[in-house]
Design a protein around this motif. Structure first.
Motif, PDB file in Angstrom:
ATOM      1  N   ASN A 211       0.833  -1.213   0.000  1.00 11.60           N
ATOM      2  CA  ASN A 211       0.000   0.000   0.000  1.00 11.60           C
ATOM      3  C   ASN A 211       0.865   1.259   0.000  1.00 11.60           C
ATOM      4  O   ASN A 211       0.551   2.223  -0.699  1.00 11.60           O
ATOM      5  CB  ASN A 211      -0.932   0.022   1.215  1.00 11.60           C
ATOM      6  N   ALA A 212       1.931   1.221   0.764  1.00 10.38           N
ATOM      7  CA  ALA A 212       2.815   2.396   0.810  1.00 10.38           C
ATOM      8  C   ALA A 212       3.504   2.604  -0.538  1.00 10.38           C
ATOM      9  O   ALA A 212       3.723   3.735  -0.968  1.00 10.38           O
ATOM     10  CB  ALA A 212       3.845   2.230   1.918  1.00 10.38           C
ATOM     11  N   LEU A 213       3.814   1.502  -1.205  1.00 13.13           N
ATOM     12  CA  LEU A 213       4.471   1.605  -2.515  1.00 13.13           C
ATOM     13  C   LEU A 213       3.557   2.273  -3.532  1.00 13.13           C
ATOM     14  O   LEU A 213       4.008   2.995  -4.418  1.00 13.13           O
ATOM     15  CB  LEU A 213       4.841   0.210  -3.029  1.00 13.13           C
ATOM     16  N   LYS A 214       2.250   2.008  -3.375  1.00 11.64           N
ATOM     17  CA  LYS A 214       1.286   2.568  -4.340  1.00 11.64           C
ATOM     18  C   LYS A 214       1.041   4.056  -4.111  1.00 11.64           C
ATOM     19  O   LYS A 214       0.425   4.712  -4.948  1.00 11.64           O
ATOM     20  CB  LYS A 214      -0.033   1.806  -4.246  1.00 11.64           C
ATOM     21  N   ALA A 215       1.481   4.578  -2.977  1.00 16.38           N
ATOM     22  CA  ALA A 215       1.247   5.997  -2.659  1.00 16.38           C
ATOM     23  C   ALA A 215       1.863   6.895  -3.742  1.00 16.38           C
ATOM     24  O   ALA A 215       2.902   6.553  -4.317  1.00 16.38           O
ATOM     25  CB  ALA A 215       1.848   6.322  -1.305  1.00 16.38           C
ATOM     26  N   GLU A 216       1.190   8.005  -3.986  1.00 17.83           N
ATOM     27  CA  GLU A 216       1.668   8.866  -5.073  1.00 17.83           C
ATOM     28  C   GLU A 216       2.819   9.770  -4.674  1.00 17.83           C
ATOM     29  O   GLU A 216       3.613  10.176  -5.513  1.00 17.83           O
ATOM     30  CB  GLU A 216       0.502   9.699  -5.612  1.00 17.83           C
ATOM     31  N   ASP A 217       2.840  10.127  -3.408  1.00 21.47           N
ATOM     32  CA  ASP A 217       3.944  10.984  -2.961  1.00 21.47           C
ATOM     33  C   ASP A 217       4.301  10.676  -1.503  1.00 21.47           C
ATOM     34  O   ASP A 217       3.706   9.783  -0.898  1.00 21.47           O
ATOM     35  CB  ASP A 217       3.579  12.469  -3.119  1.00 21.47           C
ATOM     36  N   LEU A 218       5.238  11.421  -0.988  1.00 17.19           N
ATOM     37  CA  LEU A 218       5.725  11.176   0.377  1.00 17.19           C
ATOM     38  C   LEU A 218       4.606  11.334   1.406  1.00 17.19           C
ATOM     39  O   LEU A 218       4.448  10.502   2.305  1.00 17.19           O
ATOM     40  CB  LEU A 218       6.880  12.139   0.685  1.00 17.19           C
ATOM     41  N   GLU A 219       3.816  12.394   1.272  1.00 18.89           N
ATOM     42  CA  GLU A 219       2.743  12.658   2.235  1.00 18.89           C
ATOM     43  C   GLU A 219       1.766  11.490   2.293  1.00 18.89           C
ATOM     44  O   GLU A 219       1.369  11.048   3.368  1.00 18.89           O
ATOM     45  CB  GLU A 219       1.989  13.953   1.845  1.00 18.89           C
ATOM     46  N   GLN A 220       1.399  10.991   1.103  1.00 23.35           N
ATOM     47  CA  GLN A 220       0.437   9.887   1.046  1.00 23.35           C
ATOM     48  C   GLN A 220       1.054   8.609   1.642  1.00 23.35           C
ATOM     49  O   GLN A 220       0.382   7.856   2.344  1.00 23.35           O
ATOM     50  CB  GLN A 220       0.009   9.647  -0.402  1.00 23.35           C
ATOM     51  N   ALA A 221       2.336   8.400   1.356  1.00 25.27           N
ATOM     52  CA  ALA A 221       3.023   7.217   1.909  1.00 25.27           C
ATOM     53  C   ALA A 221       3.018   7.274   3.435  1.00 25.27           C
ATOM     54  O   ALA A 221       2.768   6.264   4.106  1.00 25.27           O
ATOM     55  CB  ALA A 221       4.445   7.139   1.376  1.00 25.27           C
ATOM     56  N   ILE A 222       3.262   8.463   3.977  1.00 23.87           N
ATOM     57  CA  ILE A 222       3.267   8.609   5.445  1.00 23.87           C
ATOM     58  C   ILE A 222       1.868   8.333   6.001  1.00 23.87           C
ATOM     59  O   ILE A 222       1.708   7.671   7.016  1.00 23.87           O
ATOM     60  CB  ILE A 222       3.776  10.011   5.861  1.00 23.87           C
ATOM     61  N   ARG A 223       0.848   8.816   5.266  1.00 17.94           N
ATOM     62  CA  ARG A 223      -0.536   8.573   5.725  1.00 17.94           C
ATOM     63  C   ARG A 223      -0.837   7.068   5.759  1.00 17.94           C
ATOM     64  O   ARG A 223      -1.438   6.560   6.693  1.00 17.94           O
ATOM     65  CB  ARG A 223      -1.531   9.290   4.811  1.00 17.94           C
ATOM     66  N   VAL A 224      -0.396   6.354   4.704  1.00 19.78           N
ATOM     67  CA  VAL A 224      -0.631   4.902   4.648  1.00 19.78           C
ATOM     68  C   VAL A 224       0.101   4.216   5.801  1.00 19.78           C
ATOM     69  O   VAL A 224      -0.444   3.359   6.494  1.00 19.78           O
ATOM     70  CB  VAL A 224      -0.150   4.330   3.289  1.00 19.78           C
TER      71      VAL A 224
END
Lengths: 344, 158
Positions: free
Chosen positions: A38-51
């Motif tokens: 799920n973190a890999l699919k994040a579009e940017d750093l902010e989204q990865a942190i949210r996941v």
């Protein structure tokens, strides 16, 4: 005992009951494959942190950190260090958990020596079991500063080695040598056969890694020799064969010495960083697979050691993902660098 | 002769209470350590942990019950001691051994199983029911040994 390990870990398996109870609760906060995907699919750093905030500590750790590679690095390193310190408070675990502390301590000492030699300002301090300022003063020549004997000897050897050759690589090599001597001492004194074998595997992989790096960096064999000392597990001649041998012979040599399992399946051998990083990933995965079967044990030091290595690997994986997202590296590229999780 | 018999019987009673008690104390201690570890991270697990920690405590109760049974049989509670021969005293001593030995070993084993199951609860709180069944299986043998001790004691004619 002349090593950092002041005593052996207790033979009595129930000595670890309290800490295993703790880590069972903490294991719920370890990374797993689903979260990584799920973190890999994040579009940017902010989204990865949210996941990743599904992990109980992420919000607390990342919230106040600068959202750049060094800020994230520091926050994650401090998080691991805090966890390690908390676990090392348990007297039963301290003799084996010290392995992870040494990794940080020796890396910090390398940095301190380099800062001293290049006269760089001591602007950032990283977690260590010693006081940075004291270590800096010791390196600068104030020999009455308190520092563990093992570190004092390692620093003195590194500085003396540098005096002889004036090459910064010799500092890396001599500090790694001192670290690996400690790892071997830890393995020799370890009552747990599993951890002992794991430490020996780590020790051998460290030498193999150094030999491959030396080959890539075209390090002179005399300089490479500074990392080595006679031990029963790996011979210098075998390592020298990798460092100085022909490129086409490297795979053959690695297989001949029993490291076939570490060879990347889909990467042809080339004397380049990609092969090296694939090998390093396989070494880490091998070490993880080695410990994984023991995570279900209810008693003994193995689940504790396994958890610490899992946490160490988690921090590395988080760093790879967050750095990757910061620099907008492709999902596949990030994925290829990730290590296996403790719990699938 | 009278004193010898009572001495053997009292030794049996003391072994039943003492050894089973040691087993329970060790078992409860082991489970308690694991429980304390979990509650350091997650204090909300107190209820489930307490239940599992209490399980190895039963061996001590069984030992105490057997010990009192012997004292009742000897008439020491009523103030009118029964005359006991050496042979009868030895019979009582041997009758107490099942709960004494099994209580000691099963108490420790149950403590270890409870500690492992406390770990299970930490990771999968929804599996509390299963986590209680596993250490309860060890209890079977403590109950059987208590039964054996009681039957043996009842079969001794004073």
């Amino acid at each position: 005992m002349t090593t950092l390990q002041k005593k052996n870990c207790p033979v009595n398996a129930t000595a670890y009951t309290y800490i295993i109870g703790r880590i069972r609760a903490m294991e719920r906060g370890l990374l797993n494959n689903r979260l990584l995907e799920n973190a890999l699919k994040a579009e940017d750093l902010e989204q990865a942190i949210r996941v990743l905030s599904e992990l109980p500590y992420i919000n607390e750790v990342i919230q106040n950190a600068a959202k750049n590679p060094s800020g994230l690095d520091q926050a994650l390193t401090e998080h691991f260090w805090d966890t390690l310190k908390e676990i090392l408070k348990d007297q039963a675990v301290a003799p084996i958990g010290i392995f992870f502390q040494m990794i940080y301590d020796f890396n910090d000492l390398k940095l301190i020596i380099k800062r001293h030699l290049t006269k760089s300002p001591n602007d950032t301090e990283y977690p260590a079991s010693f006081d940075w300022k004291r270590a800096l003063r010791f390196v600068s020549g104030e020999k009455n500063e308190y520092l563990d004997d093992v570190y004092r000897k390692a620093i003195d050897a590194a500085l003396a080695g540098y005096e002889n050759v004036h090459n910064a690589q010799v500092i890396e090599n001599l500090m790694d040598r001192a670290f690996l001597m400690e790892v071997k001492a830890l393995a020799d004194n370890c009552e747990s056969r599993v951890i002992k074998n794991w430490l020996i595997a780590y020790f051998m992989f460290a030498y193999l890694r150094s030999a491959l790096r030396a080959k890539f960096q075209q390090t002179k064999i005399d300089l490479f020799r500074s990392i080595y000392w006679e031990n029963p597990y790996i011979r210098f001649e075998d390592l020298a064969e990798i460092v100085t041998g022909a490129d086409e012979k490297v795979i053959e040599t690695i297989i001949h010495h029993g490291f076939r399992e570490l060879l990347p399946h889909d990467v042809e051998y080339k004397n380049d960083p990609r092969f090296l990083s694939e090998m390093e990933k396989n070494m880490d995965n091998y070490l993880m697979k080695f410990l994984r079967p023991y995570r279900i044990q209810a008693f003994g030091p193995e689940p504790v050691f396994g958890f610490l290595f899992a946490k160490f690997t988690d921090v590395r994986n988080l760093r790879i993902i967050l750095h990757g997202k910061y620099f907008q590296i492709s999902e596949n590229e990030i994925k290829s660098k990730l290590r296996e999780c403790y719990y699938e | 002769m009278f004193i010898d018999g009572v001495a053997f019987a009292l030794l049996g009673s003391a072994l039943a209470i003492g050894l089973a008690g040691i087993g329970s104390a060790k078992g409860v201690g082991i489970a308690g350590e694991a429980g304390a570890g979990i509650m350091t991270e997650d204090p909300s697990k107190f209820g489930q942990v307490l239940l599992l920690q209490a399980l190895p405590g039963t061996q001590g109760i069984y030992g105490l019950l057997s010990g009192f049974w012997v004292l009742l049989k000897l008439g020491l509670f009523g103030g009118t001691p029964v005359a006991v021969t050496s042979a009868q005293g030895l019979q009582i001593l041997f009758a107490c051994l099942p709960i004494a030995i099994v209580g000691l070993i099963s108490g420790i084993s149950q403590g270890k199983t409870s500690a492992a199951c406390i770990g299970l609860i930490a990771k999968r709180p929804e599996e509390t029911g299963k986590a209680i069944i596993l250490p309860a299986m060890v209890e079977t043998y403590a109950v059987l040994s208590l039964l054996a001790t009681i039957l043996l004691l009842n079969s001794i004619q004073l």
